[in-house]
Motif scaffolding. Structure first.
Motif, PDB file in Angstrom:
ATOM      1  N   ASN A 208      48.949 -78.205  42.836  1.00 43.45           N
ATOM      2  CA  ASN A 208      49.272 -77.446  44.045  1.00 43.45           C
ATOM      3  C   ASN A 208      50.704 -76.944  44.052  1.00 43.45           C
ATOM      4  N   ASP A 209      51.630 -77.753  43.536  1.00 47.96           N
ATOM      5  CA  ASP A 209      53.047 -77.404  43.591  1.00 47.96           C
ATOM      6  C   ASP A 209      53.516 -76.633  42.362  1.00 47.96           C
ATOM      7  N   VAL A 210      53.425 -77.251  41.189  1.00 45.41           N
ATOM      8  CA  VAL A 210      54.006 -76.635  39.994  1.00 45.41           C
ATOM      9  C   VAL A 210      53.167 -75.463  39.498  1.00 45.41           C
ATOM     10  N   GLN A 211      51.888 -75.692  39.239  1.00 43.17           N
ATOM     11  CA  GLN A 211      51.051 -74.593  38.762  1.00 43.17           C
ATOM     12  C   GLN A 211      50.912 -73.511  39.818  1.00 43.17           C
ATOM     13  N   GLY A 212      50.794 -73.936  41.081  1.00 43.33           N
ATOM     14  CA  GLY A 212      50.682 -72.957  42.153  1.00 43.33           C
ATOM     15  C   GLY A 212      51.902 -72.074  42.250  1.00 43.33           C
ATOM     16  N   ALA A 213      53.090 -72.687  42.185  1.00 44.55           N
ATOM     17  CA  ALA A 213      54.328 -71.915  42.261  1.00 44.55           C
ATOM     18  C   ALA A 213      54.440 -70.935  41.101  1.00 44.55           C
ATOM     19  N   LYS A 214      54.144 -71.406  39.910  1.00 42.85           N
ATOM     20  CA  LYS A 214      54.272 -70.537  38.735  1.00 42.85           C
ATOM     21  C   LYS A 214      53.256 -69.403  38.772  1.00 42.85           C
ATOM     22  N   SER A 215      52.059 -69.694  39.233  1.00 46.03           N
ATOM     23  CA  SER A 215      51.043 -68.638  39.338  1.00 46.03           C
ATOM     24  C   SER A 215      51.454 -67.598  40.376  1.00 46.03           C
ATOM     25  N   ALA A 216      52.219 -68.032  41.371  1.00 43.73           N
ATOM     26  CA  ALA A 216      52.701 -67.115  42.410  1.00 43.73           C
ATOM     27  C   ALA A 216      53.939 -66.356  41.971  1.00 43.73           C
ATOM     28  N   GLY A 217      54.474 -66.648  40.789  1.00 44.32           N
ATOM     29  CA  GLY A 217      55.628 -65.942  40.257  1.00 44.32           C
ATOM     30  C   GLY A 217      56.945 -66.640  40.436  1.00 44.32           C
ATOM     31  N   ILE A 221      59.103 -76.906  39.197  1.00 46.05           N
ATOM     32  CA  ILE A 221      59.441 -78.140  38.489  1.00 46.05           C
ATOM     33  C   ILE A 221      58.785 -79.305  39.209  1.00 46.05           C
ATOM     34  N   LEU A 222      58.250 -80.226  38.438  1.00 49.49           N
ATOM     35  CA  LEU A 222      57.555 -81.387  38.981  1.00 49.49           C
ATOM     36  C   LEU A 222      58.530 -82.511  39.274  1.00 49.49           C
ATOM     37  N   LEU A 223      58.520 -82.996  40.505  1.00 50.75           N
ATOM     38  CA  LEU A 223      59.289 -84.179  40.870  1.00 50.75           C
ATOM     39  C   LEU A 223      58.367 -85.383  40.734  1.00 50.75           C
ATOM     40  N   ASP A 224      58.686 -86.262  39.798  1.00 49.02           N
ATOM     41  CA  ASP A 224      57.819 -87.407  39.503  1.00 49.02           C
ATOM     42  C   ASP A 224      58.661 -88.672  39.474  1.00 49.02           C
ATOM     43  N   ARG A 225      58.886 -89.238  40.654  1.00 49.42           N
ATOM     44  CA  ARG A 225      59.714 -90.439  40.735  1.00 49.42           C
ATOM     45  C   ARG A 225      59.068 -91.631  40.039  1.00 49.42           C
ATOM     46  N   ALA A 226      57.731 -91.645  39.981  1.00 44.77           N
ATOM     47  CA  ALA A 226      57.034 -92.753  39.334  1.00 44.77           C
ATOM     48  C   ALA A 226      56.872 -92.530  37.848  1.00 44.77           C
ATOM     49  N   ALA A 227      57.180 -91.331  37.383  1.00 46.85           N
ATOM     50  CA  ALA A 227      57.068 -90.991  35.959  1.00 46.85           C
ATOM     51  C   ALA A 227      55.681 -91.274  35.413  1.00 46.85           C
ATOM     52  N   ASP A 228      54.646 -90.993  36.223  1.00 48.58           N
ATOM     53  CA  ASP A 228      53.289 -91.254  35.750  1.00 48.58           C
ATOM     54  C   ASP A 228      52.457 -89.986  35.654  1.00 48.58           C
ATOM     55  N   HIS A 229      53.090 -88.814  35.778  1.00 42.86           N
ATOM     56  CA  HIS A 229      52.395 -87.552  35.601  1.00 42.86           C
ATOM     57  C   HIS A 229      52.685 -87.005  34.204  1.00 42.86           C
TER      58      HIS A 229
END
Length: 256
Positions: A208-217, A221-229
């Motif tokens: 929803n965030d990273v791919q969505g933003a990039k597809s929208a132009g 960047i992914l914020l992953d505090r748990a480092a599990d993505h």
């Protein structure tokens, strides 16, 4: 808790960015620690019903509820469930995990209202948020938030969490669609007054965030505090502490 290696590499895998004129953030579990508030609120509301349940199982149910392992919120965003309906699905699933009968349908609304009062009192920003916004202010970079929730509800969340400094806010209702649809992202850029390609979106959801933003132009960047993505479509930021330095360090930044 991150291990020592992760703590020393908070931008693990983060790629260089083009010029950044503005930054848009997700809210839930990016700026506001919604997960912790949800877990604490769930424990408080189920203390009596789960009094005979082993602690580990209670914890499992609380995390299942907070993480929405029922997938109910996405169904709410798709218009398949009401807000109360998605919460009811999550409650019933969590109670089922511990073998306790869920509250009857007529009591779900009461449970939800009590939970809402409790969890709102626990909304708080992550420790790195204000420092990050201070640095963006120092760089004269405008910022705002784009969220998959009702704008008025999220405005109140920012207020209660002490983040009223975030003036620009787009909700899925006012944008006409939730992320990853391009409309919320583009609405955020218009409100910031920044060009789409020079606006960075920061969020904790790879789709929803990273791919969505990039597809929208936008940049994303992914914020992953748990480092599990894992993601093959961009960098991973493990806290907001070095966001400003990433922006300053890109070849297109023109600092004053």
């Amino acid at each position: 808790m991150h291990n020592a290696t992760n703590a020393l590499n908070p931008t693990r895998g983060a790629s260089s960015m083009a010029r950044v004129e503005g930054v848009l953030f997700d809210i839930d579990d990016t700026l506001v620690d919604l997960n912790s508030a949800s877990i604490m609120g769930f424990h408080q509301l189920t203390a009596e019903d789960f009094r005979d349940i082993p602690a580990a199982l209670r914890e499992h149910a609380a995390h299942d509820y907070a993480d929405d392992c029922a997938g109910a919120y996405e169904r709410y965003m798709a218009g398949e469930l009401t807000f109360l309906g998605q919460r009811a699905e999550r409650i019933r699933r969590a109670y089922g995990l511990v073998g306790v009968e869920a509250p009857p349908a007529e009591a779900i609304a009461v449970w939800s209202a009590l939970y809402e009062d409790v969890v709102q009192s626990m909304w708080a920003p992550f420790p790195d948020v204000h420092d990050c916004l201070d640095e963006l202010d120092a760089l004269s970079i405008p910022y705002g938030a784009v969220s998959n929730n009702v704008e008025d509800y999220q405005r109140n969340k920012l207020l209660l969490a002490g983040l009223e400094r975030i003036a620009v806010l787009v909700g899925s209702d006012t944008a006409g669609a939730p992320k990853p649809d391009p409309r919320p992202f583009h609405a955020g850029c218009r409100l910031l007054g920044t060009s789409i390609g020079a606006t960075l979106y920061v969020g904790d959801n790879p789709v929803n965030d990273v791919q969505g933003a990039k597809s929208a132009g936008l940049q994303g960047i992914l914020l992953d505090r748990a480092a599990d993505h894992t993601t093959g479509s961009g960098g991973i930021l493990q806290n907001l502490g070095l966001l400003a330095s990433l922006i300053r360090g890109n070849s297109g930044f023109l600092g004053t």
